[in-house]
Design an enzyme around this catalytic site. Structure first.
Site, PDB file in Angstrom:
ATOM      1  N   ASP A  76      42.132 -16.716 -25.851  1.00  0.00           N
ATOM      2  CA  ASP A  76      40.347 -15.529 -25.716  1.00  0.00           C
ATOM      3  C   ASP A  76      39.742 -16.970 -25.458  1.00  0.00           C
ATOM      4  O   ASP A  76      38.478 -17.311 -26.017  1.00  0.00           O
ATOM      5  CB  ASP A  76      40.038 -15.143 -27.217  1.00  0.00           C
ATOM      6  CG  ASP A  76      38.564 -14.552 -27.795  1.00  0.00           C
ATOM      7  OD1 ASP A  76      38.481 -14.246 -26.106  1.00  0.00           O
ATOM      8  OD2 ASP A  76      38.241 -13.733 -28.062  1.00  0.00           O
ATOM      9  N   ALA A  77      39.451 -16.426 -24.375  1.00  0.00           N
ATOM     10  CA  ALA A  77      38.443 -17.392 -23.382  1.00  0.00           C
ATOM     11  C   ALA A  77      36.990 -16.242 -23.262  1.00  0.00           C
ATOM     12  O   ALA A  77      36.736 -15.384 -22.625  1.00  0.00           O
ATOM     13  CB  ALA A  77      38.550 -17.646 -22.414  1.00  0.00           C
ATOM     14  N   GLU A 195      39.903  -4.937 -23.791  1.00  0.00           N
ATOM     15  CA  GLU A 195      39.048  -5.190 -24.587  1.00  0.00           C
ATOM     16  C   GLU A 195      39.356  -4.648 -25.828  1.00  0.00           C
ATOM     17  O   GLU A 195      39.760  -4.667 -27.039  1.00  0.00           O
ATOM     18  CB  GLU A 195      38.286  -5.938 -24.601  1.00  0.00           C
ATOM     19  CG  GLU A 195      37.394  -7.167 -25.302  1.00  0.00           C
ATOM     20  CD  GLU A 195      36.537  -8.116 -24.988  1.00  0.00           C
ATOM     21  OE1 GLU A 195      35.650  -8.503 -25.947  1.00  0.00           O
ATOM     22  OE2 GLU A 195      36.070  -8.524 -23.987  1.00  0.00           O
ATOM     23  N   GLY A 219      36.656   3.976 -36.535  1.00  0.00           N
ATOM     24  CA  GLY A 219      36.474   3.805 -35.149  1.00  0.00           C
ATOM     25  C   GLY A 219      35.259   1.643 -34.877  1.00  0.00           C
ATOM     26  O   GLY A 219      35.543   1.435 -36.113  1.00  0.00           O
TER      27      GLY A 219
END
Length: 471
Positions: A76-77, A195, A219
């Protein structure tokens, strides 16, 4: 007197033969019946260690030692730092322990976007994370273990050319120095809807909601550094009413088939409205001195290659005035909103419904709440209300920079001047942006309980589930 002659055994048998027959016949019958009866089963043996290799750990039965396994390594950059996650799955795509944990998670700062002038150095910043990830994967499985790098909003703000140079340097690093399985298209800038969708899959997977009807799912709002995503499942009829998007824009609704169930997932990513990016947008409204910056601070805020004056007012920060600036920055009353229901910046809100009622809020929301002191940083989840952010913001806005430093010892020096701004923004984003009630209960989430372990509530697990199912 003559001694009586001793009676022989045959004579005794002859004399008592009637008695012997009476006794022996029933005994023979009983023996015969017992011989014909089925033998009782052998006593059960004790379970061996191998027999016990499959152990129940909560909602799933997870192989603990035997059976096929697959690994996935996901980077995860992000804009605020780089993180690596390593996951192990069984043949059913259920998580398996890596040592004592259900994932390897390591992070470091700064993020790739901080190396805009030196793409090779950006790639090299991942080396230590890569080495730790590889060490978690058995040697014989490394060549078949996929490694993905998903850059998020931080790289999106640098422009296509600069971002691609950094991504290519990362591809070269993985090709030349990694024993893991890599492909050029596995190193990319994630669009915001990817994402958001991955984050929704992650949390619902960990909660055991996938495969159930959409109204039973939760959600998700994920507040990153550069962007904020909202994702939740909606009904098929609401999906059919979704507005058309312009050419080149992501559709509002993604169709996903998960655990045999089809979901219509409303997902939208708001670039420039992650916590760090939003500071720049709010300071643009202020044009110099800001009612959101703590009194006594004078400096410059740098983000995405830009510099923005960040000075506190002599009269001090003000929650009410700061909130007014935040509403303007969010463009809540955007005239371009042509739909019946919008969030902010002219974006359709998905229509609401059952899939949004139970809302899990992640990333910077949890971090700031913990730093402000109204949730326990050591707990994986916390039930809060948007009004908790409002109250925390009002407390922070009354302080000057020195007072804030003494009051909030866990807030880093770089974040302290913006604490009033951050908390005000988070409250306004939830209430004015996403339309939540101030007293609506939401779940702040950092990790999710899965079986006997806690797993990071982050989008990389959703990506890992996807790539593991394809390889």
């Amino acid at each position: 007197m003559k001694r009586a002659r001793q009676e022989s055994i045959p004579d005794k048998i002859q004399r008592y033969k009637g008695v012997i027959l009476v006794v022996s016949i029933p005994l023979l019958l009983i023996s015969f019946v017992l011989f014909l009866m089925p033998r009782s089963p052998a006593a059960p043996k004790l379970m061996t260690t191998e027999d016990m290799s499959t152990v129940a750990v909560g909602r799933k039965t997870v192989p603990g030692g035997l059976g096929p396994r697959s690994y996935a390594v996901i980077f995860d950059a992000g804009s605020s730092g780089s993180r690596v996650h390593v996951y192990c799955f069984d043949k059913n795509l259920d998580l398996v322990h890596i040592g004592k944990e259900l994932e390897l998670f390591v992070q470091k700062k700064p993020g790739l976007s901080s190396y805009a002038e030196d793409p090779k150095e950006a790639a090299n910043s991942l080396v230590s994370l890569l080495e730790q990830a590889e060490s978690a994967v058995p040697v014989e499985l490394r060549q078949s273990t996929p490694v993905r790098v998903g850059a998020t909003a931080g790289l999106r703000t640098l422009g296509d050319e600069t971002a691609e140079e950094i991504l290519q340097a990362v591809r070269d690093l993985l090709r030349d120095k990694s024993s893991l399985k890599s492909q050029p298209d596995w190193v990319t800038v994630l669009d915001g809807t990817q994402e958001g969708a991955y984050q929704w899959v992650t949390i619902n997977y960990l909660l055991g909601r996938l495969g159930k009807k959409y109204s039973k799912t939760v959600g998700v709002v994920d507040l990153g550094g550069g962007s904020v995503q909202m994702a939740y499942a909606i009904s098929e009829s609401d999906a059919a009413k979704s507005p058309r998007t312009s050419d080149g824009e992501e559709k509002y609704v993604k169709e996903l088939l998960l655990k045999g169930t089809k979901y219509y997932l409303y997902v939208h990513s708001y670039l420039h409205y992650g916590l760090l990016a939003a500071r720049a947008e709010i300071l643009k409204v202020a044009e110099g001195s800001s009612s959101c910056v703590l009194n006594g601070y004078h400096g410059t805020y740098k983000y995405g290659g830009g510099e923005f004056p960040a000075n506190g007012l002599p009269s001090g920060a003000s929650f009410a005035e700061c909130r007014s600036d935040v509403v303007k920055a969010l463009r809540v009353d955007e005239p371009a909103c042509t739909h019946m229901k919008c969030t902010f910046a002219g974006v359709w809100n998905g229509g609401g419904g059952d899939g949004q009622k139970n809302l899990f809020v992640a990333s910077f929301f949890f971090d700031r709440a913990a730093e402000a002191g109204f949730v326990d940083a050591n707990l994986p989840v916390a039930k809060v209300k948007p009004s908790d952010f409002e109250e925390a913001a009002k407390r922070a806005c009354k302080l000057n920079a020195d007072e804030a430093k003494a009051t909030y010892p866990h807030v880093s020096e770089g974040n302290l001047p913006y604490l009033c701004m951050d908390l005000t923004y988070q409250y306004t984003l939830l209430v004015d942006g996403f339309g939540l009630g101030p007293w609506q209960e939401i779940t702040l989430v950092k990790k999710v309980q899965y079986g006997d372990a806690l797993v990071e509530a982050a989008w990389p697990l959703g990506s890992a589930i996807e790539v593991a199912s394809l390889t």
